[in-house]
Design a protein around this motif. Structure first.
Motif, short mmCIF file in Angstrom:
data_model
loop_
_atom_site.label_atom_id
_atom_site.label_comp_id
_atom_site.label_asym_id
_atom_site.label_seq_id
_atom_site.Cartn_x
_atom_site.Cartn_y
_atom_site.Cartn_z
N ARG A 149 -7.54 -2.01 60.95
CA ARG A 149 -8.91 -2.23 61.60
C ARG A 149 -10.31 -2.30 60.86
O ARG A 149 -11.19 -2.76 61.33
N ALA A 150 -10.02 -3.15 59.70
CA ALA A 150 -10.90 -3.43 58.85
C ALA A 150 -11.06 -4.99 59.19
O ALA A 150 -12.67 -5.41 59.09
N VAL A 151 -10.18 -5.94 59.54
CA VAL A 151 -10.39 -6.95 59.81
C VAL A 151 -10.82 -7.92 61.66
O VAL A 151 -10.00 -6.98 62.15
N GLU A 152 -11.65 -8.58 61.45
CA GLU A 152 -12.44 -8.77 62.55
C GLU A 152 -11.63 -10.34 62.71
O GLU A 152 -11.06 -10.49 64.02
N ASN A 153 -11.15 -11.30 62.22
CA ASN A 153 -11.06 -12.66 61.96
C ASN A 153 -10.10 -13.54 60.92
O ASN A 153 -10.68 -12.16 59.19
N HIS A 154 -9.89 -13.76 60.85
CA HIS A 154 -9.12 -14.40 60.01
C HIS A 154 -9.05 -16.52 59.70
O HIS A 154 -9.35 -16.61 61.18
N ARG A 155 -9.02 -17.08 58.82
CA ARG A 155 -9.29 -18.24 58.75
C ARG A 155 -8.00 -18.93 57.19
O ARG A 155 -8.47 -18.63 56.43
N LEU A 156 -7.46 -19.79 57.93
CA LEU A 156 -7.11 -20.95 56.59
C LEU A 156 -7.73 -21.59 56.74
O LEU A 156 -7.89 -23.02 57.64
N ILE A 157 -7.97 -22.35 55.22
CA ILE A 157 -9.20 -23.11 54.83
C ILE A 157 -8.76 -24.08 53.87
O ILE A 157 -8.00 -23.56 53.16
N SER A 158 -8.50 -25.63 54.00
CA SER A 158 -7.58 -26.34 53.44
C SER A 158 -8.43 -27.70 52.44
O SER A 158 -9.34 -28.36 53.55
N PHE A 159 -8.38 -27.56 51.60
CA PHE A 159 -8.91 -28.22 51.07
C PHE A 159 -8.84 -29.34 49.56
O PHE A 159 -8.16 -28.63 49.32
N GLU A 160 -9.71 -30.18 49.30
CA GLU A 160 -9.63 -30.99 48.11
C GLU A 160 -10.96 -30.78 47.08
O GLU A 160 -12.23 -31.27 47.59
N ASP A 161 -9.68 -30.65 46.15
CA ASP A 161 -10.74 -30.05 44.75
C ASP A 161 -11.71 -31.44 44.10
O ASP A 161 -11.42 -32.34 44.51
N ALA A 162 -12.79 -30.84 43.10
CA ALA A 162 -13.10 -31.73 42.73
C ALA A 162 -12.03 -32.71 41.56
O ALA A 162 -12.32 -33.78 41.17
N THR A 163 -11.09 -32.19 41.31
CA THR A 163 -10.03 -32.61 40.61
C THR A 163 -8.76 -33.31 41.31
O THR A 163 -8.17 -33.78 40.77
N GLY A 164 -9.17 -32.93 42.75
CA GLY A 164 -8.06 -33.74 43.42
C GLY A 164 -7.33 -33.02 43.69
O GLY A 164 -6.11 -33.34 44.87
N ASP A 165 -6.32 -32.20 43.59
CA ASP A 165 -6.32 -31.11 43.32
C ASP A 165 -5.99 -30.62 45.57
O ASP A 165 -7.75 -30.04 45.92
N ARG A 166 -4.96 -30.09 45.98
CA ARG A 166 -4.94 -29.44 47.42
C ARG A 166 -5.14 -28.03 47.31
O ARG A 166 -4.11 -27.71 47.06
N GLN A 167 -6.16 -27.42 48.10
CA GLN A 167 -6.02 -25.78 47.90
C GLN A 167 -6.39 -25.10 48.98
O GLN A 167 -6.55 -26.03 50.21
N LEU A 168 -5.59 -24.09 48.98
CA LEU A 168 -5.76 -23.22 50.32
C LEU A 168 -6.15 -21.61 49.63
O LEU A 168 -6.06 -21.11 49.18
N HIS A 169 -7.24 -21.70 51.14
CA HIS A 169 -7.97 -20.47 50.91
C HIS A 169 -7.93 -19.67 52.45
O HIS A 169 -7.73 -20.59 52.67
N ILE A 170 -7.19 -18.72 51.84
CA ILE A 170 -7.50 -17.49 53.01
C ILE A 170 -8.26 -16.50 53.27
O ILE A 170 -8.72 -15.67 52.65
N ALA A 171 -9.16 -16.70 54.09
CA ALA A 171 -10.56 -16.30 54.06
C ALA A 171 -10.60 -15.10 55.48
O ALA A 171 -9.63 -15.16 56.37
N LEU A 172 -10.92 -14.23 55.21
CA LEU A 172 -10.48 -12.73 56.42
C LEU A 172 -11.93 -12.14 56.35
O LEU A 172 -12.64 -11.56 55.50
N GLN A 173 -12.21 -12.14 57.97
CA GLN A 173 -13.85 -11.34 58.05
C GLN A 173 -13.43 -10.71 58.53
O GLN A 173 -12.94 -10.02 59.38
N LEU A 174 -14.76 -9.45 57.97
CA LEU A 174 -14.49 -7.91 57.96
C LEU A 174 -15.55 -7.47 59.13
O LEU A 174 -16.29 -9.06 59.79
N SER A 175 -14.93 -6.28 59.97
CA SER A 175 -15.35 -5.79 61.69
C SER A 175 -16.75 -5.67 60.85
O SER A 175 -17.45 -5.00 59.80
#
Length: 521
Positions: A411-437
């Motif tokens: 009911r609350a979440v309208e959209n979702h996204r998997l965001i992959s990026f390399e941080d300042a130390t060179g580590d690969r990161q995964l962020h789970i982003a959820l957009q509320l309605s």
């Protein structure tokens, strides 16, 4: 007449290979310089022969072709175009529709010599892959050839530490069975404590060849329980690509760092990095004009990994969507894959296309590297809206199903996204982003996050294992965002939602990602 002549020739050279290439040294004959056109042509002929054999003897493939109105024979004229017109297969259209015996030559599994390994993708349902004795021999020979090229350059006795995930997973299993007879090996799995203990126990009289996923290698080398400067290290990785900045970080501890390309759906070690491909990739970073001439970096927004492969064993094409379509041309495979779409983006260039571009741009240092005259595979990652995380493939559809199965989130979440990026130390990161309605109240990531990640881990065995073995500071993060805020600020501008983002290093700050809450092991 041409078919008979070609098949007779292919049969004779197959017999030569089987008779004389059961050792690594003689197998290297097929990688000798100056015969690239012959390898290329033989590979196409072998693919043709393997297609017609599968069309006759594999029940599932016969049915697959019949559904599409395709004749079980090629005429042989304009072979490349004819072969490219054959239907593609993938996991959904072929693997999931027919049983394993139906996909085997003769419609049955051999009684002996079959090894079963598995992969577990975003669906969470493990897929079993069967490999017969002859094809495992071929895979073993290819791995041993690559290993022997590395071993000849070492100053000390090699000691392989297999830190890929063990059990029924394809990579760890095949590495162990393929290299045991040619080197000293310990199959440890992704366990830093055991690797450190092993190296302390055996000391500095060996060159340790450590095989694993890039994030694990980075975390291992940052472990201060061991003085890495006292050891000779060679790093080899698979499962996902790395940036050149990550490679440079690894090379602070290892003398070399090479990757390979493969997939459980097909085979491991289909293509490998070499001294030449690494130098070429670094030239692509330094020279945008060269990158524009040789790659599709501007189109896909990512620097490709660059590998070399042997066209005598694999026919690799690119379809209209830019996806790799792979045929394993060896007839020995009990479960043939003909024009299999792994849903990776990529393309192939032959040396005759690459060398002139390097010369015209003045990259003599790249041409000075030792190289085989094998074609180049440029690989840009998954095309099926997935991201890689510590060797696992994570798909946004899985996250969608978790949301849909939760009465609060749906009911609350309208959209979702998997965001992959390399941080300042060179580590690969995964962020789970959820957009509320619009109008939904803010949810707590600390409360909802554990059950979301737990459900993703339950659905996807690879993801579960990836979290369990993730280096410190690289566990997935999760956050809720107000409607059209943060990474969703531009939503609605396009016809279709975006479910995956691959950010360049440093871009996470641009989108205001909330990285406070991290999953637990």
């Amino acid at each position: 007449m041409r078919r008979a002549v070609v098949f007779a020739f292919v049969w004779l050279q197959d017999g030569f290979v089987r008779l004389f290439t059961h050792s690594v040294n003689t197998h290297k004959i097929l990688l000798g310089p100056g015969i690239e056109p012959l390898r290329w042509q033989l590979g196409r002929w072998r693919a043709w022969r393997t297609f017609e054999r599968a069309a006759r003897r594999v029940p599932a493939y016969r049915a697959f072709l019949a559904e599409r109105g395709v004749a079980p024979r090629l005429r042989g004229a304009a072979l490349a175009a004819e072969f490219a017109a054959l239907p593609e297969m993938d996991k959904d259209s072929y693997i999931k529709r027919w049983s394993i015996p139906e996909r085997c030559v003769g419609g049955r599994l051999p009684r002996r010599g079959v090894v079963v390994d598995e992969s577990s993708g975003s669906s969470g349902v493990p897929t079993s892959w069967v490999r017969g004795r002859d094809e495992r021999l071929a895979t073993r020979q290819l791995l041993q050839v690559g290993f022997s090229r590395t071993a000849t350059t070492l100053r000390k006795q090699p000691f392989v530490l297999n830190a890929f995930s063990l059990g029924a997973w394809a990579t760890g299993m095949n590495v162990t069975t393929s290299l045991t007879e040619v080197t000293m090996m310990k199959s440890i799995g992704p366990d830093r404590d055991k690797i450190v203990a092993t190296m302390r126990e055996f000391g500095t009289d060996y060159t340790y060849i450590i095989l694993s996923y890039p994030p694990f290698l980075k975390a291992l080398f940052e472990d201060d329980r061991i003085d890495w400067a006292q050891y000779d290290i060679v790093a080899a990785f698979g499962g996902e690509g790395i940036s050149e900045s990550m490679r440079a970080h690894i090379l602070r501890y290892a003398t070399t760092a090479f990757g390979s390309y493969g997939a459980s759906d097909l085979e491991i070690n289909i293509a490998i990095e070499t001294e030449f491909t690494v130098a070429l990739r670094q030239a692509l970073v330094a020279d945008p004009e060269l990158a524009a001439r040789l790659t599709r970096q501007r189109e896909y927004g990512v620097l490709p990994m660059v590998f070399q492969f042997n066209p005598y064993d694999y026919l690799i094409e690119t379809n209209a969507e830019g996806e790799l379509v792979v045929t394993i041309v060896r007839k020995e495979n009990i479960n043939p894959r003909i024009r299999y779409n792994i849903h990776d983006r990529g393309h192939v260039l032959r040396m005759r296309d690459v060398v002139p571009a390097l010369r015209s741009r003045g990259h003599t240092q790249v041409l000075a590297e030792r190289f085989l005259d094998l074609p180049l595979l440029f690989h840009y990652g998954r095309s099926d809206l997935s991201v890689d995380y510590n060797g696992a493939v994570v798909a946004p559809d899985a996250l969608r199903d978790v949301i849909a199965g939760d009465p609060v989130l749906v009911r609350a979440v309208e959209n979702h996204r998997l965001i992959s990026f390399e941080d300042a130390t060179g580590d690969r990161q995964l962020h789970i982003a959820l957009q509320l309605s619009d109008g939904a109240g803010m949810l707590s990531a600390a409360e909802a996050g554990p059950r979301i990640v737990a459900e993703l881990r339950r659905m996807n065995g690879d993801f579960h294992n990836a979290i369990r073995t993730a280096p410190a500071g690289t566990l997935p993060t999760l956050a809720f965002y107000p409607h059209r805020a943060g990474p969703f600020v531009g939503d609605g501008a396009k016809l279709k939602n975006e479910y995956v983002w691959q950010l360049a290093a440093g871009e996470e700050g641009k989108w205001g990602l909330d990285l406070d809450w991290a999953a637990e092991r």
